[in-house]
Design a protein around this motif. Structure first.
Motif, PDB file in Angstrom:
ATOM      1  N   ALA A 170       0.843  -1.190   0.000  1.00  0.00           N
ATOM      2  CA  ALA A 170       0.000   0.000   0.000  1.00  0.00           C
ATOM      3  C   ALA A 170       0.883   1.248   0.000  1.00  0.00           C
ATOM      4  O   ALA A 170       1.864   1.303   0.729  1.00  0.00           O
ATOM      5  CB  ALA A 170      -0.896   0.012   1.224  1.00  0.00           C
ATOM      6  N   PRO A 171       0.546   2.239  -0.792  1.00  0.00           N
ATOM      7  CA  PRO A 171       1.329   3.477  -0.762  1.00  0.00           C
ATOM      8  C   PRO A 171       1.223   4.140   0.606  1.00  0.00           C
ATOM      9  O   PRO A 171       0.129   4.210   1.191  1.00  0.00           O
ATOM     10  CB  PRO A 171       0.690   4.346  -1.840  1.00  0.00           C
ATOM     11  N   LEU A 172       2.350   4.599   1.126  1.00  0.00           N
ATOM     12  CA  LEU A 172       2.352   5.212   2.455  1.00  0.00           C
ATOM     13  C   LEU A 172       1.388   6.386   2.566  1.00  0.00           C
ATOM     14  O   LEU A 172       0.749   6.544   3.608  1.00  0.00           O
ATOM     15  CB  LEU A 172       3.768   5.619   2.851  1.00  0.00           C
ATOM     16  N   PRO A 173       1.217   7.247   1.547  1.00  0.00           N
ATOM     17  CA  PRO A 173       0.242   8.334   1.681  1.00  0.00           C
ATOM     18  C   PRO A 173      -1.187   7.830   1.916  1.00  0.00           C
ATOM     19  O   PRO A 173      -1.952   8.457   2.634  1.00  0.00           O
ATOM     20  CB  PRO A 173       0.356   9.088   0.354  1.00  0.00           C
ATOM     21  N   VAL A 174      -1.534   6.680   1.344  1.00  0.00           N
ATOM     22  CA  VAL A 174      -2.870   6.114   1.544  1.00  0.00           C
ATOM     23  C   VAL A 174      -3.039   5.668   2.995  1.00  0.00           C
ATOM     24  O   VAL A 174      -4.065   5.934   3.637  1.00  0.00           O
ATOM     25  CB  VAL A 174      -3.106   4.933   0.577  1.00  0.00           C
ATOM     26  N   ILE A 175      -2.027   5.000   3.541  1.00  0.00           N
ATOM     27  CA  ILE A 175      -2.092   4.554   4.935  1.00  0.00           C
ATOM     28  C   ILE A 175      -2.102   5.754   5.864  1.00  0.00           C
ATOM     29  O   ILE A 175      -2.866   5.808   6.827  1.00  0.00           O
ATOM     30  CB  ILE A 175      -0.918   3.605   5.244  1.00  0.00           C
ATOM     31  N   LYS A 176      -1.257   6.741   5.582  1.00  0.00           N
ATOM     32  CA  LYS A 176      -1.216   7.956   6.397  1.00  0.00           C
ATOM     33  C   LYS A 176      -2.582   8.632   6.403  1.00  0.00           C
ATOM     34  O   LYS A 176      -3.082   9.037   7.455  1.00  0.00           O
ATOM     35  CB  LYS A 176      -0.152   8.899   5.845  1.00  0.00           C
ATOM     36  N   GLU A 177      -3.220   8.725   5.251  1.00  0.00           N
ATOM     37  CA  GLU A 177      -4.552   9.343   5.169  1.00  0.00           C
ATOM     38  C   GLU A 177      -5.568   8.555   5.984  1.00  0.00           C
ATOM     39  O   GLU A 177      -6.394   9.126   6.693  1.00  0.00           O
ATOM     40  CB  GLU A 177      -4.996   9.419   3.710  1.00  0.00           C
ATOM     41  N   HIS A 178      -5.502   7.219   5.914  1.00  0.00           N
ATOM     42  CA  HIS A 178      -6.409   6.382   6.699  1.00  0.00           C
ATOM     43  C   HIS A 178      -6.263   6.658   8.200  1.00  0.00           C
ATOM     44  O   HIS A 178      -7.240   6.817   8.911  1.00  0.00           O
ATOM     45  CB  HIS A 178      -6.155   4.900   6.410  1.00  0.00           C
ATOM     46  N   ILE A 179      -5.023   6.722   8.659  1.00  0.00           N
ATOM     47  CA  ILE A 179      -4.781   6.965  10.090  1.00  0.00           C
ATOM     48  C   ILE A 179      -5.220   8.367  10.479  1.00  0.00           C
ATOM     49  O   ILE A 179      -5.854   8.576  11.515  1.00  0.00           O
ATOM     50  CB  ILE A 179      -3.296   6.717  10.427  1.00  0.00           C
ATOM     51  N   GLU A 180      -4.920   9.357   9.649  1.00  0.00           N
ATOM     52  CA  GLU A 180      -5.312  10.739   9.948  1.00  0.00           C
ATOM     53  C   GLU A 180      -6.815  10.916   9.989  1.00  0.00           C
ATOM     54  O   GLU A 180      -7.330  11.778  10.697  1.00  0.00           O
ATOM     55  CB  GLU A 180      -4.712  11.693   8.915  1.00  0.00           C
ATOM     56  N   ASN A 181      -7.563  10.104   9.248  1.00  0.00           N
ATOM     57  CA  ASN A 181      -9.016  10.254   9.159  1.00  0.00           C
ATOM     58  C   ASN A 181      -9.762   9.558  10.278  1.00  0.00           C
ATOM     59  O   ASN A 181     -10.996   9.524  10.258  1.00  0.00           O
ATOM     60  CB  ASN A 181      -9.520   9.768   7.804  1.00  0.00           C
ATOM     61  N   GLN A 182      -9.070   8.991  11.245  1.00  0.00           N
ATOM     62  CA  GLN A 182      -9.741   8.385  12.380  1.00  0.00           C
ATOM     63  C   GLN A 182     -10.500   9.458  13.165  1.00  0.00           C
ATOM     64  O   GLN A 182     -10.062  10.590  13.253  1.00  0.00           O
ATOM     65  CB  GLN A 182      -8.734   7.685  13.294  1.00  0.00           C
ATOM     66  N   LYS A 183     -11.603   9.099  13.727  1.00  0.00           N
ATOM     67  CA  LYS A 183     -12.413  10.051  14.488  1.00  0.00           C
ATOM     68  C   LYS A 183     -11.931  10.100  15.923  1.00  0.00           C
ATOM     69  O   LYS A 183     -12.447   9.442  16.811  1.00  0.00           O
ATOM     70  CB  LYS A 183     -13.880   9.635  14.418  1.00  0.00           C
ATOM     71  N   ARG A 184     -10.929  10.946  16.159  1.00  0.00           N
ATOM     72  CA  ARG A 184     -10.303  11.069  17.474  1.00  0.00           C
ATOM     73  C   ARG A 184     -11.309  11.647  18.462  1.00  0.00           C
ATOM     74  O   ARG A 184     -11.987  12.625  18.173  1.00  0.00           O
ATOM     75  CB  ARG A 184      -9.089  11.979  17.361  1.00  0.00           C
ATOM     76  N   PRO A 185     -11.409  11.068  19.671  1.00  0.00           N
ATOM     77  CA  PRO A 185     -12.345  11.609  20.669  1.00  0.00           C
ATOM     78  C   PRO A 185     -11.912  12.994  21.130  1.00  0.00           C
ATOM     79  O   PRO A 185     -10.733  13.311  21.174  1.00  0.00           O
ATOM     80  CB  PRO A 185     -12.286  10.609  21.809  1.00  0.00           C
ATOM     81  N   GLY A 186     -12.867  13.801  21.461  1.00  0.00           N
ATOM     82  CA  GLY A 186     -12.590  15.187  21.857  1.00  0.00           C
ATOM     83  C   GLY A 186     -12.318  15.404  23.276  1.00  0.00           C
ATOM     84  O   GLY A 186     -12.029  14.753  24.142  1.00  0.00           O
TER      85      GLY A 186
END
Length: 141
Positions: free
Chosen positions: A125-141
């Motif tokens: 998997a291209p690293l930018p795709v994995i990075k985007e997946h991780i960044e798009n997690q819904k982090r609790p506030g």
């Protein structure tokens, strides 16, 4: 390095090795009861960065949803199972120490993390795709 190759931050060098090993790791807290807040996650990330540094690894991305944590870039000399065990053990101790009342509300007994984890090689998997997946997690506030 050959003059034909430009510098690449994803390629790391050791004494006798040139490598690029990336994994996508997911940890879940015991019972998936969602003990994470933004503050606990910031502390967890700091602890995990320190542990990775001790192993010669690099925490490239870190994010989480309310009930799991994503992670790393690691050297070939580090056994993934030992690195993950250390990440879970150190982070659990430090989180219980820093946030005892909060953590106690969500977990039973002395276990913070589930004994299992998910790990996948990121070679295909291209690293930018994995990075985007991780960044798009819904982090609790």
């Amino acid at each position: 390095m050959s003059p034909l190759w430009g510098p690449n931050p994803d390629i790391r060098r050791g004494r006798s090795v040139v490598y690029t090993l990336h994994t996508h790791v997911v940890f879940t807290p015991k019972y998936r009861r969602g003990p994470f807040t933004d503050e606990t996650l910031r502390h967890c990330e700091e602890v995990m960065r320190d542990v990775c540094t001790d192993f010669g690894a690099q925490l490239r991305e870190f994010n989480a949803e309310h009930d799991h944590v994503h992670l790393e870039h690691y050297p070939p000399k580090a056994a993934i199972s030992r690195l993950e065990s250390s990440l879970k053990g150190v982070s659990a101790r430090r989180l219980r120490h820093e946030f005892p009342d909060h953590i106690r509300k969500y977990l039973w007994h002395e276990h913070f993390w589930s004994p299992s984890y998910f790990v996948a090689s990121c070679g295909s998997a291209p690293l930018p795709v994995i990075k985007e997946h991780i960044e798009n997690q819904k982090r609790p506030g």
